[in-house]
Design a protein around this motif. Structure first.
Motif: not given
Length: 252
Positions: A227-252
């Motif tokens: 569920e978290l990585f949304d692992i997807t199969y089609e006709d028994g073959e692994l097609v895709s998954f989702s990668n979680l990405k963190l974006l941060v804006l930090a100031r010095r």
């Protein structure tokens, strides 16, 4: 030679061989995340893109009207690709030992690269050193879930696909390192980006043995991973998954 030095050289050599693939990579050359990082750097006069890869982030920052943009990478062919394709300055450099004077840049960016760094704390500290007072650090990387089993699963499949992968870290780890280095976190975004599995393993020519292990890992993931990585199969073959990405804006 230390283990870290050897690992960095091996990674640089591997990325030298993949410069053209990274230039055409859908994950790297486009996306709302790329636009967001570039916009965070738009008010700078001098910007640095660390571990630029094929140069997409540096190019996007230049397109924002930033006058002076420098791209660094440990892989010489990546720097060559970035400077040729995006008409920016380039320097071959270790991300953890940046060859610039203190306070040299109003903005520093690093996109989808820090999971390759052996010492992310040293990286953040050196970014803080070269960032001028009041300047910004725009960071994006693959992020590990807080749950230990899901963290272990993510990092296992990343290493099977790419031996240069060190570790995807948690958001809490990044916040700690940024705070300790003197940054204030102003914004953060957590995005899910769909990855085409076949393109993902093709990009680095992942060996057949590792691909077999990847299929086994995705076929029997820990609870919650599908569920978290949304692992997807089609006709028994692994097609895709989702990668979680963190974006941060930090100031010095």
């Amino acid at each position: 030679m230390t283990d870290d030095t050897s690992r960095k050289r091996e990674a640089a050599a591997a990325f030298d061989e993949s410069a053209s693939e990274y230039l055409e990579s859908d994950v790297h050359r486009a996306g709302d995340d790329l636009a967001q990082l570039a916009s965070w750097c738009s008010e700078a006069n001098r910007a640095l893109d660390v571990a630029t890869g094929a140069g997409h982030t540096a190019g996007a920052i230049a397109d924002q009207g930033v006058e002076h943009v420098v791209a660094t990478d440990a892989a010489p062919k990546m720097v060559e690709t970035a400077t040729t394709e995006f008409n920016i300055a380039g320097v071959v450099s270790d991300a953890e030992r940046l060859p610039f004077a203190d306070g040299s840049f109003d903005a520093v960016a690093c996109r989808i690269a820090a999971h390759h760094f052996p010492n992310p704390e040293a990286f953040v500290e050196d970014v803080a050193r070269v960032t001028a007072d009041g300047g910004v650090f725009a960071l994006e990387d693959n992020v590990a879930p807080a749950e230990s089993e899901l963290d272990a699963f993510l990092n296992e499949v990343e290493r099977l696909r790419d031996p240069t992968h060190v570790r995807s870290h948690t958001e809490s780890e990044w916040r700690q390192w940024l705070t300790e280095a003197g940054f204030d976190v102003e914004e953060r975004l957590l995005l899910s980006k769909e990855i085409d599995y076949r393109d993902w393993v093709r990009q680095l020519e992942t060996p057949a043995e590792n691909r077999a292990q990847l299929r086994e890992a995705f076929a029997d993931p820990p609870a919650g991973a599908s569920e978290l990585f949304d692992i997807t199969y089609e006709d028994g073959e692994l097609v895709s998954f989702s990668n979680l990405k963190l974006l941060v804006l930090a100031r010095r």
